[in-house]
Design a protein around this motif. Structure first.
Motif, short mmCIF file in Angstrom:
data_model
loop_
_atom_site.label_atom_id
_atom_site.label_comp_id
_atom_site.label_asym_id
_atom_site.label_seq_id
_atom_site.Cartn_x
_atom_site.Cartn_y
_atom_site.Cartn_z
N VAL A 127 0.82 -0.97 -0.05
CA VAL A 127 0.00 -0.01 0.22
C VAL A 127 0.71 1.24 0.08
CG1 VAL A 127 -0.25 0.11 2.41
CG2 VAL A 127 -2.00 0.96 1.29
N LEU A 132 -1.58 12.40 -5.27
CA LEU A 132 -1.84 12.37 -6.91
C LEU A 132 -2.08 13.58 -7.48
CD1 LEU A 132 -5.02 9.95 -5.94
CD2 LEU A 132 -3.03 9.45 -6.99
N ARG A 165 -7.76 -1.95 -0.08
CA ARG A 165 -7.25 -0.99 -1.09
C ARG A 165 -5.86 -1.73 -1.38
NH1 ARG A 165 -8.41 4.51 -2.53
NH2 ARG A 165 -10.71 4.87 -2.10
N ASN A 167 -2.53 -4.37 -2.28
CA ASN A 167 -2.48 -5.49 -3.24
C ASN A 167 -1.83 -6.59 -2.02
OD1 ASN A 167 -3.10 -4.35 -5.70
ND2 ASN A 167 -1.21 -3.31 -5.82
N ARG B 73 -5.04 9.29 0.25
CA ARG B 73 -5.70 8.13 0.33
C ARG B 73 -4.82 6.86 0.04
NH1 ARG B 73 -10.94 8.36 -3.37
NH2 ARG B 73 -11.11 10.41 -2.01
N SER B 75 -3.69 3.48 -1.68
CA SER B 75 -3.59 2.73 -2.96
C SER B 75 -2.55 1.62 -3.04
CB SER B 75 -3.66 3.66 -4.11
OG SER B 75 -2.23 4.03 -4.41
N GLY B 76 -3.24 0.68 -3.91
CA GLY B 76 -2.06 -0.48 -3.88
C GLY B 76 -0.92 -0.23 -4.44
#
Lengths: 204, 77
Positions: A127, A132, A165, A167, B73, B75-76
């Motif tokens: 994670v 972003l 969320r 992997n 947030r 995320s993988g």
């Protein structure tokens, strides 16, 4: 005749002057656009070698202010934090006991789920918390201690969401299982020494 | 938390003061609109354990909370 020509020339110059002035302004503007000004040069972000160190220092203070003394000491001494699972066990008589699993939270590495009683490694959850909004495709990283704090907050507030969320892989994809087992041994030793008072609790 | 920078103070004020509260609400919504998660460090009343509480709306912030931490947030990876 000469006087008439001179008059015509003066009129032509007077009519052409605004056009010439406009063209001169455009040329100057184009030229200044190609050549960076002193102000523009100052806008270029300069590399600050101390920025990341200061960011990490602030992140450590923030982490310390959020987690408890034991977790902070663990991170300071061992470089990771153990977070207990949220799904607690309920016995037949209604008593609630500790969750049968826990996580090891490393900075910028997958979260490792394991069974504290047996030391069995369950899985690793990859994670990250990318920026972003930033350039570089959101690959800008949080300082190490902020990454740990983000994982800690995500796990302690909404474990299911962060696990969903992430992997999930078997331990060994990114982390060396032998190293994780060694960390579990270090943690056990650290706790043993801490309970006997050998680990300085007030040390920074 | 801001990648590359660490902790950055976004806004501060007294939520009991109307102007301050409006500013705090505006900043709170802006952060969530930008995709950040918000959390408040708390102490579990039952276990006494420190943990975080995820905040989805300004009204969910506990009155005794001194700060709200925004972080990107998950995320993988």
């Amino acid at each position: 005749m000469l006087l008439a020509l001179l008059a015509l020339a003066l009129i032509a110059v007077a009519l052409a002057a605004p056009m010439a002035a406009r063209e001169a302004r455009r040329w100057r503007k184009r030229r200044s656009g190609r050549r960076p000004t002193a102000d523009a040069a100052l806008d270029v972000p300069m590399y600050d070698p101390g920025r990341e160190r200061r960011a990490e220092q602030r992140a450590r203070e923030l982490l310390r202010s959020c987690v408890n003394d034991e977790e902070w000491g663990m991170y300071r001494d061992l470089g990771f934090i153990r977070v207990e699972g949220r799904h607690v066990r309920r016995a037949a008589d209604g008593r609630v006991s500790r969750a049968p699993y826990a996580y090891l939270v490393y900075p910028h590495k997958p979260i490792v789920a394991y069974v504290p009683e047996s030391g069995q490694l369950l899985s690793e959850y990859c994670v990250e918390f990318p920026d972003l909004g930033a350039g570089m495709g959101g690959r800008s990283r949080l300082p190490a201690s902020d990454d740990v704090l983000a994982k800690w907050m995500a796990l302690t507030s909404d474990e299911a969401r962060v696990i969903r969320r992430a992997n999930m892989h078997l331990v060994g994809r990114q982390l060396d299982p032998a190293r994780v087992r060694r960390d579990l041994w270090r943690l056990a030793e650290w706790e043993r020494r801490r309970s006997s008072g050998a680990v300085g609790r007030s040390a920074q | 938390m801001k990648p590359g920078h660490g902790e950055v103070l976004l806004a501060e004020g007294d939520p009991r003061v109307r102007q301050d509260e409006e500013r705090l609400v505006r900043e709170f919504r802006r952060q969530l609109d930008e995709g950040m998660w918000a959390a408040v460090p708390t102490v579990n009343a039952g276990s006494g354990r420190r943990e975080a509480e995820l905040i989805r709306e300004y009204g969910e912030i506990p009155p005794e909370a001194e700060r709200v931490i925004f972080f990107p947030r998950a995320s993988g990876g």
